[in-house]
Scaffold this active site. Structure first.
Site, PDB file in Angstrom:
ATOM      1  N   TYR A  11     -11.254 149.047  27.621  1.00 18.93           N
ATOM      2  CA  TYR A  11     -11.517 148.691  26.062  1.00 18.93           C
ATOM      3  C   TYR A  11     -10.071 148.119  25.538  1.00 18.93           C
ATOM      4  O   TYR A  11     -10.165 147.065  25.241  1.00 18.93           O
ATOM      5  CB  TYR A  11     -11.945 149.988  25.323  1.00 18.93           C
ATOM      6  CG  TYR A  11     -11.904 149.812  24.031  1.00 18.93           C
ATOM      7  CD1 TYR A  11     -12.290 148.702  23.267  1.00 18.93           C
ATOM      8  CD2 TYR A  11     -11.059 150.774  23.137  1.00 18.93           C
ATOM      9  CE1 TYR A  11     -12.450 148.565  21.918  1.00 18.93           C
ATOM     10  CE2 TYR A  11     -11.253 150.612  21.654  1.00 18.93           C
ATOM     11  CZ  TYR A  11     -11.746 149.481  21.151  1.00 18.93           C
ATOM     12  OH  TYR A  11     -11.580 149.604  19.538  1.00 18.93           O
ATOM     13  N   ILE A  12      -9.055 148.878  25.531  1.00 15.37           N
ATOM     14  CA  ILE A  12      -7.742 148.223  25.231  1.00 15.37           C
ATOM     15  C   ILE A  12      -7.193 146.874  25.965  1.00 15.37           C
ATOM     16  O   ILE A  12      -6.651 146.241  25.303  1.00 15.37           O
ATOM     17  CB  ILE A  12      -6.896 149.233  24.815  1.00 15.37           C
ATOM     18  CG1 ILE A  12      -7.361 150.551  23.793  1.00 15.37           C
ATOM     19  CG2 ILE A  12      -5.600 148.990  24.244  1.00 15.37           C
ATOM     20  CD1 ILE A  12      -6.774 151.543  23.379  1.00 15.37           C
ATOM     21  N   LYS A  35     -13.913 152.386  35.450  1.00 13.79           N
ATOM     22  CA  LYS A  35     -14.281 152.629  33.991  1.00 13.79           C
ATOM     23  C   LYS A  35     -14.477 151.188  33.269  1.00 13.79           C
ATOM     24  O   LYS A  35     -15.513 151.328  32.521  1.00 13.79           O
ATOM     25  CB  LYS A  35     -13.365 153.409  33.367  1.00 13.79           C
ATOM     26  CG  LYS A  35     -12.788 154.923  33.826  1.00 13.79           C
ATOM     27  CD  LYS A  35     -13.750 155.851  33.190  1.00 13.79           C
ATOM     28  CE  LYS A  35     -13.482 157.273  33.818  1.00 13.79           C
ATOM     29  NZ  LYS A  35     -14.376 158.278  33.550  1.00 13.79           N
ATOM     30  N   ASP A  50      -6.194 149.453  43.077  1.00 19.15           N
ATOM     31  CA  ASP A  50      -5.916 150.644  42.235  1.00 19.15           C
ATOM     32  C   ASP A  50      -4.378 150.555  42.039  1.00 19.15           C
ATOM     33  O   ASP A  50      -3.821 150.482  43.351  1.00 19.15           O
ATOM     34  CB  ASP A  50      -6.371 151.716  42.966  1.00 19.15           C
ATOM     35  CG  ASP A  50      -6.464 153.208  42.337  1.00 19.15           C
ATOM     36  OD1 ASP A  50      -7.476 153.777  42.426  1.00 19.15           O
ATOM     37  OD2 ASP A  50      -5.516 153.515  41.994  1.00 19.15           O
ATOM     38  N   PHE A  72      -2.679 150.445  30.801  1.00 20.35           N
ATOM     39  CA  PHE A  72      -3.749 151.210  30.202  1.00 20.35           C
ATOM     40  C   PHE A  72      -4.792 151.940  30.904  1.00 20.35           C
ATOM     41  O   PHE A  72      -5.605 152.382  30.484  1.00 20.35           O
ATOM     42  CB  PHE A  72      -4.600 149.910  29.456  1.00 20.35           C
ATOM     43  CG  PHE A  72      -3.821 148.913  28.618  1.00 20.35           C
ATOM     44  CD1 PHE A  72      -3.485 149.515  27.207  1.00 20.35           C
ATOM     45  CD2 PHE A  72      -3.279 147.982  29.167  1.00 20.35           C
ATOM     46  CE1 PHE A  72      -2.631 148.525  26.199  1.00 20.35           C
ATOM     47  CE2 PHE A  72      -2.616 147.343  28.232  1.00 20.35           C
ATOM     48  CZ  PHE A  72      -2.224 147.482  26.863  1.00 20.35           C
ATOM     49  N   TYR A 140      -4.863 166.089  28.853  1.00 22.59           N
ATOM     50  CA  TYR A 140      -4.699 164.559  28.502  1.00 22.59           C
ATOM     51  C   TYR A 140      -3.527 164.419  27.645  1.00 22.59           C
ATOM     52  O   TYR A 140      -2.613 163.438  28.337  1.00 22.59           O
ATOM     53  CB  TYR A 140      -5.972 164.024  27.628  1.00 22.59           C
ATOM     54  CG  TYR A 140      -5.720 162.916  26.970  1.00 22.59           C
ATOM     55  CD1 TYR A 140      -5.706 161.621  27.915  1.00 22.59           C
ATOM     56  CD2 TYR A 140      -5.705 162.607  25.584  1.00 22.59           C
ATOM     57  CE1 TYR A 140      -5.547 160.528  27.460  1.00 22.59           C
ATOM     58  CE2 TYR A 140      -5.567 161.370  25.082  1.00 22.59           C
ATOM     59  CZ  TYR A 140      -5.215 160.185  25.853  1.00 22.59           C
ATOM     60  OH  TYR A 140      -5.029 158.898  25.277  1.00 22.59           O
ATOM     61  N   ASN A 169      -6.446 156.391  16.293  1.00 21.10           N
ATOM     62  CA  ASN A 169      -7.626 156.342  16.982  1.00 21.10           C
ATOM     63  C   ASN A 169      -7.998 154.772  16.908  1.00 21.10           C
ATOM     64  O   ASN A 169      -8.315 154.355  15.795  1.00 21.10           O
ATOM     65  CB  ASN A 169      -8.430 157.248  15.816  1.00 21.10           C
ATOM     66  CG  ASN A 169      -8.544 158.444  16.028  1.00 21.10           C
ATOM     67  OD1 ASN A 169      -7.383 159.042  15.826  1.00 21.10           O
ATOM     68  ND2 ASN A 169      -9.581 159.148  16.483  1.00 21.10           N
ATOM     69  N   LEU A 189     -16.059 158.855  18.053  1.00 18.95           N
ATOM     70  CA  LEU A 189     -16.963 158.848  16.971  1.00 18.95           C
ATOM     71  C   LEU A 189     -17.512 157.594  16.532  1.00 18.95           C
ATOM     72  O   LEU A 189     -18.625 157.625  16.175  1.00 18.95           O
ATOM     73  CB  LEU A 189     -15.991 159.450  15.878  1.00 18.95           C
ATOM     74  CG  LEU A 189     -16.838 159.531  14.559  1.00 18.95           C
ATOM     75  CD1 LEU A 189     -17.736 160.609  14.495  1.00 18.95           C
ATOM     76  CD2 LEU A 189     -15.714 160.092  13.372  1.00 18.95           C
TER      77      LEU A 189
HETATM   78  N1  UDP Z   1     -16.324 163.600  16.126  1.00 18.02           N
HETATM   79  C1  UDP Z   1     -17.504 164.248  15.851  1.00 18.02           C
HETATM   80  N2  UDP Z   1     -18.748 164.082  16.352  1.00 18.02           N
HETATM   81  C2  UDP Z   1     -18.608 163.320  17.507  1.00 18.02           C
HETATM   82  C3  UDP Z   1     -17.233 162.914  18.025  1.00 18.02           C
HETATM   83  C4  UDP Z   1     -16.412 163.084  17.392  1.00 18.02           C
HETATM   84  O1  UDP Z   1     -17.587 164.832  14.754  1.00 18.02           O
HETATM   85  O2  UDP Z   1     -19.634 163.255  18.127  1.00 18.02           O
HETATM   86  C5  UDP Z   1     -15.130 163.933  15.525  1.00 18.02           C
HETATM   87  C6  UDP Z   1     -13.950 164.582  16.339  1.00 18.02           C
HETATM   88  O3  UDP Z   1     -14.211 166.103  16.322  1.00 18.02           O
HETATM   89  C7  UDP Z   1     -12.862 164.215  15.976  1.00 18.02           C
HETATM   90  C8  UDP Z   1     -13.082 162.774  15.061  1.00 18.02           C
HETATM   91  O4  UDP Z   1     -14.478 162.953  15.271  1.00 18.02           O
HETATM   92  O5  UDP Z   1     -12.377 165.136  14.613  1.00 18.02           O
HETATM   93  C9  UDP Z   1     -12.569 161.748  15.878  1.00 18.02           C
HETATM   94  O6  UDP Z   1     -13.070 162.064  17.391  1.00 18.02           O
HETATM   95  P1  UDP Z   1     -12.831 161.116  18.562  1.00 18.02           P
HETATM   96  O7  UDP Z   1     -13.234 161.699  19.763  1.00 18.02           O
HETATM   97  O8  UDP Z   1     -13.326 159.555  18.265  1.00 18.02           O
HETATM   98  O9  UDP Z   1     -11.101 160.825  18.786  1.00 18.02           O
HETATM   99  P2  UDP Z   1      -9.930 161.781  18.725  1.00 18.02           P
HETATM  100  O10 UDP Z   1      -9.754 162.016  17.215  1.00 18.02           O
HETATM  101  O11 UDP Z   1     -10.365 163.057  19.429  1.00 18.02           O
HETATM  102  O12 UDP Z   1      -9.082 160.888  19.790  1.00 18.02           O
END
Ligand code: UDP
Length: 327
Positions: A11-12, A35, A50, A72, A140, A169, A189
């Site tokens: 992606y990035i 991926k 790789d 990345f 991670y 994010n 999200l």
């Molecule tokens: N989140 C959520 N539902 C989902 C996926 C993520 O509520 O199905 C919330 C997650 O708990 C976090 C925010 O959305 O608070 C962003 O999550 P994401 O995994 O996108 O990025 P992160 O902040 O973990 O890098």
């Protein structure tokens, strides 16, 4: 500049590759396609392979007279890293160590590293500055921090110069929405909500509604992929005269999960089921960046700070690629 983009089909990385090419650099994408997507790579040199293979990586660095490496190619799932820590140490740490060793052997000293806000863990102070104590709370974040330390000590030898860019994010799609986010499985999200809005997912689950935030849901700092990539170009240039650079990359503005859902409803004009569920382990309530260092030292500015603009670009990408790149 001839830049090896490790993970340039992800992606990035694919967005970065497009920007490098647009800006007159000569990117060489190096990806094992575990991926990433070949279709995401623009019309530039592509090498299937790789970066954990020392001899092959060395050959690639030499063959293409590489002058700098952008890296990345990492595993990025927090939950998966908790379940499979050794896979994360292998891919994100051991293989990166091999990449750095090949660079050292080839005499390639410039390294731009994709790091993360996850290195901070659960910081006491918000917004987060770069000097906040690093206590990652999952494998991670820890693997990214280990690589930063490895770079730091290698830098002390005088044989490498590096920029570690700590993303908040990353989201959205480049330019006209052509290069976007397509993870399998998806866990982020914004793409998940968009899938719900497109009717491709039954609902969206909110992970926790009892956080100490205005609406009870987690707050994050969403940064447009194009703005993120722009900072890499600036950092690469700054490595001409600097040996060690570390920057947070975020807008500094936080949006809650509910605000993201509302914005996607507005942009898409769709309604979908929202289910409130338990907290996801390891989620800090609020993560926002103090990116004033990047702004001051790199002259970095963001062109797309508004959540709605970010989501519009992601919405376009997902509608143009309803099954991701595999269409
Ligand atoms: N989140 C959520 N539902 C989902 C996926 C993520 O509520 O199905 C919330 C997650 O708990 C976090 C925010 O959305 O608070 C962003 O999550 P994401 O995994 O996108 O990025 P992160 O902040 O973990 O890098």
């Amino acid at each position: 500049m001839r830049v090896l983009v490790c993970g340039g089909a992800g992606y990035i990385g694919s967005n970065m590759t497009a920007m490098l090419a647009r800006e007159g650099h000569q990117p060489v994408v190096f990806d094992n396609l575990s991926k990433g997507h070949r279709e995401a790579v623009p019309n530039v040199q592509f090498v299937l392979g790789d970066f954990g293979d020392f001899n092959f990586t060395l050959e690639v660095l030499q063959k293409y007279s590489i002058e700098a490496v952008m890296h990345f190619a990492a595993f990025i799932e927090v939950g998966e890293s908790v379940q499979e820590p050794l896979r994360y140490y292998e891919n994100n740490v051991s293989k990166t160590r091999t990449l750095l060793a090949a660079m050292e052997k080839a005499g390639v000293s410039k390294f731009v590293f994709s790091s993360t806000a996850a290195v901070y863990g659960m910081p006491d102070t918000i917004p987060i500055t770069e000097d906040v104590v690093k206590v990652p709370i999952n494998p991670y974040g820890e693997t990214k921090w280990v690589v930063e330390r490895m770079c730091h000590f290698l830098c002390q030898t005088g044989r490498m110069r590096y920029a570690a860019l700590r993303y908040f994010n990353a989201c959205g799609a480049c330019g006209n929405g052509t290069i976007g986010e397509d993870h399998h499985p998806e866990s982020h999200l914004i793409p998940l909500i968009i899938q719900a809005a497109m009717g491709r997912r039954e609902n969206i689950k909110i992970f926790g509604t009892d956080y100490p935030t205005d609406d009870g849901t987690c707050v994050r700092d969403y940064i447009h992929i194009e703005d993120l990539c722009k900072a890499h170009l600036l950092a690469l240039k700054k490595l001409d005269n600097n040996t060690e650079l570390v920057y947070n990359l975020g807008n500094g503005t936080g949006y809650s999960v509910r605000q993201v859902i509302d914005t996607i409803c507005k942009v898409s004009g769709k309604d979908f089921e929202v289910v409130e569920t338990d907290r996801r382990p390891g989620d800090p309530p609020v993560l926002t960046a103090d990116a004033s260092k990047a702004r001051a030292e790199l002259g970095w500015t963001t062109d797309y700070p508004e959540l709605q603009t970010i989501i519009e670009s992601a919405w376009k990408f997902h509608n143009d690629h309803p099954n991701g790149y595999e269409d």
